[in-house]
Design a protein around this motif. Sequence first.
Motif, PDB file in Angstrom:
ATOM      1  N   GLY A   1      46.995  55.914  37.072  1.00  0.00           N
ATOM      2  CA  GLY A   1      47.462  54.580  37.425  1.00  0.00           C
ATOM      3  C   GLY A   1      46.463  53.548  36.961  1.00  0.00           C
ATOM      4  O   GLY A   1      45.461  53.857  36.300  1.00  0.00           O
ATOM      5  N   GLN A   2      46.769  52.300  37.278  1.00  0.00           N
ATOM      6  CA  GLN A   2      45.868  51.210  36.927  1.00  0.00           C
ATOM      7  C   GLN A   2      45.385  50.528  38.199  1.00  0.00           C
ATOM      8  O   GLN A   2      46.176  50.239  39.099  1.00  0.00           O
ATOM      9  N   LEU A   3      44.096  50.313  38.254  1.00  0.00           N
ATOM     10  CA  LEU A   3      43.459  49.643  39.391  1.00  0.00           C
ATOM     11  C   LEU A   3      42.457  48.640  38.854  1.00  0.00           C
ATOM     12  O   LEU A   3      41.917  48.818  37.756  1.00  0.00           O
ATOM     13  N   PRO A   4      42.167  47.594  39.632  1.00  0.00           N
ATOM     14  CA  PRO A   4      41.040  46.742  39.245  1.00  0.00           C
ATOM     15  C   PRO A   4      39.743  47.556  39.247  1.00  0.00           C
ATOM     16  O   PRO A   4      39.573  48.472  40.061  1.00  0.00           O
ATOM     17  N   MET A   5      38.844  47.232  38.344  1.00  0.00           N
ATOM     18  CA  MET A   5      37.601  47.992  38.186  1.00  0.00           C
ATOM     19  C   MET A   5      36.794  48.023  39.486  1.00  0.00           C
ATOM     20  O   MET A   5      36.271  49.071  39.874  1.00  0.00           O
ATOM     21  N   GLY A   6      36.692  46.909  40.178  1.00  0.00           N
ATOM     22  CA  GLY A   6      35.925  46.855  41.425  1.00  0.00           C
ATOM     23  C   GLY A   6      36.494  47.771  42.487  1.00  0.00           C
ATOM     24  O   GLY A   6      35.761  48.461  43.196  1.00  0.00           O
ATOM     25  N   VAL A   7      37.828  47.807  42.600  1.00  0.00           N
ATOM     26  CA  VAL A   7      38.476  48.670  43.594  1.00  0.00           C
ATOM     27  C   VAL A   7      38.272  50.135  43.223  1.00  0.00           C
ATOM     28  O   VAL A   7      38.004  50.978  44.087  1.00  0.00           O
ATOM     29  N   ALA A   8      38.378  50.466  41.916  1.00  0.00           N
ATOM     30  CA  ALA A   8      38.179  51.851  41.477  1.00  0.00           C
ATOM     31  C   ALA A   8      36.754  52.309  41.773  1.00  0.00           C
ATOM     32  O   ALA A   8      36.543  53.428  42.259  1.00  0.00           O
TER      33      ALA A   8
ATOM     34  N   ILE B   1      32.283  39.939  46.590  1.00  0.00           N
ATOM     35  CA  ILE B   1      31.938  39.276  45.330  1.00  0.00           C
ATOM     36  C   ILE B   1      32.008  40.274  44.178  1.00  0.00           C
ATOM     37  O   ILE B   1      32.541  39.970  43.112  1.00  0.00           O
ATOM     38  N   PHE B   2      31.510  41.498  44.394  1.00  0.00           N
ATOM     39  CA  PHE B   2      31.552  42.525  43.354  1.00  0.00           C
ATOM     40  C   PHE B   2      32.996  42.841  42.962  1.00  0.00           C
ATOM     41  O   PHE B   2      33.330  42.944  41.779  1.00  0.00           O
ATOM     42  N   ILE B   3      33.873  42.998  43.939  1.00  0.00           N
ATOM     43  CA  ILE B   3      35.266  43.328  43.655  1.00  0.00           C
ATOM     44  C   ILE B   3      35.953  42.180  42.924  1.00  0.00           C
ATOM     45  O   ILE B   3      36.711  42.392  41.963  1.00  0.00           O
ATOM     46  N   LEU B   4      35.688  40.961  43.348  1.00  0.00           N
ATOM     47  CA  LEU B   4      36.331  39.811  42.700  1.00  0.00           C
ATOM     48  C   LEU B   4      35.834  39.611  41.272  1.00  0.00           C
ATOM     49  O   LEU B   4      36.597  39.191  40.395  1.00  0.00           O
ATOM     50  N   GLN B   5      34.583  39.886  40.993  1.00  0.00           N
ATOM     51  CA  GLN B   5      34.055  39.708  39.641  1.00  0.00           C
ATOM     52  C   GLN B   5      34.464  40.830  38.702  1.00  0.00           C
ATOM     53  O   GLN B   5      34.432  40.665  37.492  1.00  0.00           O
ATOM     54  N   ASN B   6      34.848  41.980  39.229  1.00  0.00           N
ATOM     55  CA  ASN B   6      35.275  43.104  38.408  1.00  0.00           C
ATOM     56  C   ASN B   6      36.771  43.332  38.603  1.00  0.00           C
ATOM     57  O   ASN B   6      37.214  44.396  39.006  1.00  0.00           O
ATOM     58  N   GLY B   7      37.547  42.321  38.298  1.00  0.00           N
ATOM     59  CA  GLY B   7      38.992  42.364  38.530  1.00  0.00           C
ATOM     60  C   GLY B   7      39.808  42.867  37.358  1.00  0.00           C
ATOM     61  O   GLY B   7      41.021  43.002  37.481  1.00  0.00           O
TER      62      GLY B   7
END
Length: 132
Positions: free
Chosen positions: A67-74, A49-55
């Motif tokens: 590079g560029q990453l989704p915020m949740g993954v970073a 849920i955290f990763i999906l909400q911080n996309g």
Amino acid sequence: MARFGSARSTNMQSGPEINDRSRPVPRVRAGGSLVAFTASAVVLLLLLIFILQNGQRTDVHFFGAQGQLPMGVALLLAAVFGVLLVTIQATMRRIIQLRLLTRRHRATPYTTITRPDPAGTDPGADVPEGRN
């Protein structure tokens, strides 16, 4: 068919009463495994849920790489690297501690270690003079 416990633990009722109290049912490993599995599933669900909400994408710079990453993954990667650094540090500290302990143990000769006499007397005191 999956079995989650032994037949002994599933058929066991509370035992005979001792001092007007019934004996508790013993704990089994399957119960602890179920609690651990449920807790890890809840943590993984919250992480998803955290990763999906911080996309939203963000720029990440790390030792010259970018590079560029989704915020949740970073943030997840940063947390994983932090845990790895702490684990490596703790492991190295324990290895050094065990090496020092082993070195001290090897330096102590076994012949100098004596046990104290529990009675506090000389062990050869009751032996007659001719038998030494």
